[in-house]
Design a protein around this motif. Structure first.
Motif, short mmCIF file in Angstrom:
data_model
loop_
_atom_site.label_atom_id
_atom_site.label_comp_id
_atom_site.label_asym_id
_atom_site.label_seq_id
_atom_site.Cartn_x
_atom_site.Cartn_y
_atom_site.Cartn_z
N ALA A 504 12.71 -9.58 49.00
CA ALA A 504 13.45 -10.69 49.63
C ALA A 504 13.67 -10.45 51.12
O ALA A 504 14.28 -11.28 51.80
N GLY A 505 13.23 -9.27 51.63
CA GLY A 505 13.34 -8.99 53.06
C GLY A 505 14.51 -8.11 53.44
O GLY A 505 14.81 -7.98 54.63
N VAL A 506 15.17 -7.50 52.45
CA VAL A 506 16.31 -6.61 52.73
C VAL A 506 15.90 -5.18 52.36
O VAL A 506 15.75 -4.85 51.18
N GLU A 507 15.68 -4.35 53.37
CA GLU A 507 15.24 -2.98 53.13
C GLU A 507 16.48 -2.08 52.92
O GLU A 507 17.35 -2.00 53.80
N VAL A 508 16.53 -1.43 51.78
CA VAL A 508 17.66 -0.56 51.44
C VAL A 508 17.13 0.77 50.95
O VAL A 508 16.29 0.82 50.04
N ASP A 509 17.62 1.84 51.55
CA ASP A 509 17.26 3.20 51.11
C ASP A 509 18.53 3.86 50.58
O ASP A 509 19.49 4.05 51.34
N ILE A 510 18.57 4.16 49.30
CA ILE A 510 19.77 4.75 48.69
C ILE A 510 19.76 6.27 48.95
O ILE A 510 18.87 6.99 48.51
N LEU A 511 20.81 6.72 49.66
CA LEU A 511 20.92 8.14 50.01
C LEU A 511 21.79 8.93 49.03
O LEU A 511 21.63 10.15 48.90
N PRO A 522 37.09 2.99 25.58
CA PRO A 522 35.71 2.50 25.64
C PRO A 522 35.54 1.28 26.53
O PRO A 522 34.47 1.04 27.06
N GLY A 523 36.59 0.50 26.72
CA GLY A 523 36.47 -0.69 27.57
C GLY A 523 36.94 -0.48 28.98
O GLY A 523 37.11 -1.46 29.73
N SER A 524 37.14 0.77 29.37
CA SER A 524 37.65 1.04 30.72
C SER A 524 36.59 0.71 31.76
O SER A 524 35.41 1.01 31.57
N PRO A 525 36.99 0.11 32.86
CA PRO A 525 36.00 -0.23 33.90
C PRO A 525 35.38 1.03 34.50
O PRO A 525 36.02 2.07 34.61
N ALA A 526 34.13 0.90 34.88
CA ALA A 526 33.45 1.95 35.63
C ALA A 526 33.43 1.55 37.10
O ALA A 526 33.42 0.37 37.45
N VAL A 527 33.44 2.56 37.95
CA VAL A 527 33.29 2.34 39.39
C VAL A 527 32.07 3.10 39.85
O VAL A 527 31.88 4.27 39.49
N ALA A 528 31.23 2.42 40.62
CA ALA A 528 30.03 3.05 41.16
C ALA A 528 30.10 3.02 42.69
O ALA A 528 30.68 2.09 43.27
N TYR A 529 29.54 4.06 43.31
CA TYR A 529 29.54 4.17 44.77
C TYR A 529 28.11 4.39 45.21
O TYR A 529 27.38 5.20 44.62
N ALA A 530 27.69 3.70 46.27
CA ALA A 530 26.33 3.84 46.78
C ALA A 530 26.36 4.05 48.29
O ALA A 530 27.02 3.31 49.02
N GLN A 531 25.67 5.10 48.73
CA GLN A 531 25.51 5.36 50.15
C GLN A 531 24.08 4.93 50.52
O GLN A 531 23.10 5.46 49.98
N CYS A 532 23.98 3.95 51.41
CA CYS A 532 22.68 3.33 51.67
C CYS A 532 22.36 3.35 53.17
O CYS A 532 23.25 3.19 54.01
N ARG A 533 21.04 3.50 53.47
CA ARG A 533 20.59 3.32 54.84
C ARG A 533 20.02 1.91 54.94
O ARG A 533 19.08 1.56 54.23
N ILE A 534 20.62 1.14 55.83
CA ILE A 534 20.23 -0.26 55.98
C ILE A 534 20.10 -0.54 57.48
O ILE A 534 21.07 -0.35 58.23
#
Length: 567
Positions: A504-511, A522-534
């Protein structure tokens, strides 16, 4: 400053104790002294509005509940209110059998007789006789010579003895205070005290209390300790005398004076809860007790709910306990400084880890946490107020509050990024940020961009198409325009998503990437963290959902949108 007007203490205080005889510096306090709260007398007299019977009773009941076994209840000859309160205790059965009450009286026959009238019906009482003995007081206040003062004291002591002998069934013991002891000639104090020990026939089973007050604190604490050790060594019938001290706080060292006095031989300490008292106050019994607690010595009073104790004392005294008051103040366990916060949060984490590895409750594990000399939980405090955030705070403290309050365990690399946002917010507001405000800032800064922003992904679907191969199909829209469908492939669903973004034209590099649950269910929310070079810069994003994969997709999208708006 006209300092030349004042005489140094060594010119005013005689301490006939040779350096070779001094032993208190090498001693240790291994047992709590007998604590005697004098809030209902000395502390009450220091109030602009003295306590009424209701407030006095509330404070008396608190002192009993805390475990004090000897309590000074008033100066019954001084006022109708004090007399009535002593009678209230005597006639209502309010005094437990194991508690001794103390009443205070000057060495004057009519006032002594009034005092004895007040204690009729009390099972165990100490009658506390006092007279000022220091030269300035003798000359200026009393207008009497040494011999005349001694005669006055002996006369009062005889009256006390006579009235006590008229009540053979009552347990009445005797106490004497040479007021302003610390400015009185040591030989004169010894002469008086030894004479009273003989007159009152002090014995091991019926000891006399000699209370030696630093009525006006005028020297360093070591001088007071020398004075106490001299008396400890030279008092006659020493096994029949309870050596007591009553430090004031004119120089701000009342606690140190009391502790060194105990090292020097004192067995009993009079003071007030939180240090109330005339002028700068009496010695602080709460601080003294908790100082012992931090040294592994049982203080023998219950301070396990210090806020409840403070609430009663503030109500009765109508005086606030300062926020920086040792142990009891609102801010004494609180760190705003970044370096302190980082050390405390690491220390608390290590304490929890050690407790788990040793299989013992955290409350039983030996305490060793940076900057916290006492476990706040020991005195009924929670850890919520240990670390608080303002513009001076650091990334460790911010991370600690988010984890403690909301289960958000920020990756170490992400903490500086969020810290900058917090600092901007607190710099702008000029005030502290609560845990709730930190959460709202985190949500606005990272979670919201993952579910709405310039780049939107309203639908996606991932599938494993072969060993280690995934495809992800998604709809991607830009700046509110209708979304278009894109597909990407990779060795995992996240890689497939970044491939679709690239299409789609969005370059993302996950670091870097991390995720965790925010609860145990079992129904507890998860949290995710992403460090990206954009676009040549590094951006952090976060996402939250009950699905780990959804949380991860949102974390990447969060970073994309933050980069898009330059957040």
């Amino acid at each position: 400053m006209p300092s030349h007007r004042y005489r140094p203490a060594h010119e005013r205080v005689a301490v006939p104790l040779a350096d070779a005889d001094r032993t208190w510096p090498t001693r240790r306090i291994e047992k709590a002294p007998l604590w005697v709260p004098v809030d209902l007398r000395d502390g009450n007299q220091a109030l602009a509005e003295p306590m009424d019977t209701g407030r006095k009773r509330k404070l008396f009941d608190l002192l009993v509940a805390m475990g004090y076994k000897e309590i000074e209840i008033g100066y019954p000859s001084a006022s109708r209110a004090d007399f009535d309160f002593v009678r209230h205790l005597a006639t209502t059965g309010a005094v437990p059998d194991d508690v001794t009450t103390v009443v205070f009286t000057p060495a004057r026959r009519d006032l002594i007789e009034r005092t004895f009238q007040s204690i009729e019906g009390l099972a165990h009482t100490v009658v506390h006789l006092y007279t000022a003995t220091a030269p300035t007081w003798r000359d200026t206040v009393l207008g009497r010579s040494r011999d005349e003062v001694h005669t006055l004291i002996r006369g009062g002591a005889r009256d006390v003895l006579r009235l006590a002998e008229q009540r053979p069934d009552a347990d009445i013991r005797f106490q004497f205070s040479p007021e302003v002891f610390n400015l009185t000639e040591p030989d004169f104090v010894l002469e008086i005290c030894n004479g009273l020990s003989e007159l009152w026939d002090a014995s091991p089973d019926r000891p006399v209390i000699h209370n030696l007050p630093a009525t006006v604190e005028i020297a360093t604490p070591n001088v007071y300790a020398d004075q106490i050790e001299y008396m400890h060594r030279h008092l006659e019938r020493r096994d029949s005398v309870i050596l007591s001290v009553h430090p004031h706080n004119d120089r701000g060292t009342g606690v140190a004076c009391a502790e060194l006095a105990v090292l020097a031989g004192a067995q009993r300490v009079e003071g007030c809860l939180f240090g109330n008292g005339e002028r700068t106050g009496n010695v602080d019994l709460v601080t003294l007790a908790l100082n012992l607690h931090t040294q592994g010595v049982d203080p023998e009073v219950d301070l396990s709910d210090i806020d409840a104790v403070r609430e009663v004392v503030e109500h009765c005294n109508r005086l606030p306990v300062p926020v920086r008051h040792p142990y009891a103040g609102d801010l004494v366990h609180t760190a705003f400084s970044g370096t302190h916060q980082d050390a405390i949060s690491k220390g608390l984490a290590e304490h929890s880890r050690r407790a788990a590895s040793e299989g013992v409750p955290e409350s039983e594990l030996p305490w060793s946490v940076p900057y916290l000399p006492i476990d706040p939980a020991d005195i009924g405090r929670s850890y919520e107020a240990v670390i608080r955030v303002n513009s001076q705070s650091g990334k460790g403290g911010i991370a600690y509050l988010l984890q403690a309050g909301y289960g958000i365990d920020l990756p170490r690399g992400m903490r500086p990024d969020f810290s900058k946002a917090v600092q901007r917010a607190t710099d702008d507001s000029g005030r502290e940020a609560s845990t709730e405000e930190l959460w709202e800032l985190f949500r606005a800064q990272y979670l919201s961009p993952g579910v709405g922003g310039p780049v939107s992904v309203p639908w996606w679907e991932a599938a494993e198409v072969g060993p280690g191969a995934h495809e992800l199909v998604c709809d991607i829209g830009f700046d509110g325009a209708p979304p278009a469908r894109f597909k990407g492939s990779g060795n995992g669903p996240v890689a497939a998503f970044t491939a679709a973004l690239a299409e789609a034209g969005v370059e993302v590099d996950i670091l870097g990437y991390a995720e965790h649950s925010t609860g145990s269910g079992p129904g507890s929310p998860a949290v995710a963290y992403a460090q990206c070079r954009i676009g040549g810069a590094v951006w952090w994003g976060a996402g939250q959902d009950t699905s780990v994969l959804t949380a991860t997709v949102r974390a990447v999208l969060s970073a994309v949108n933050r980069a898009r708006v330059g957040a």
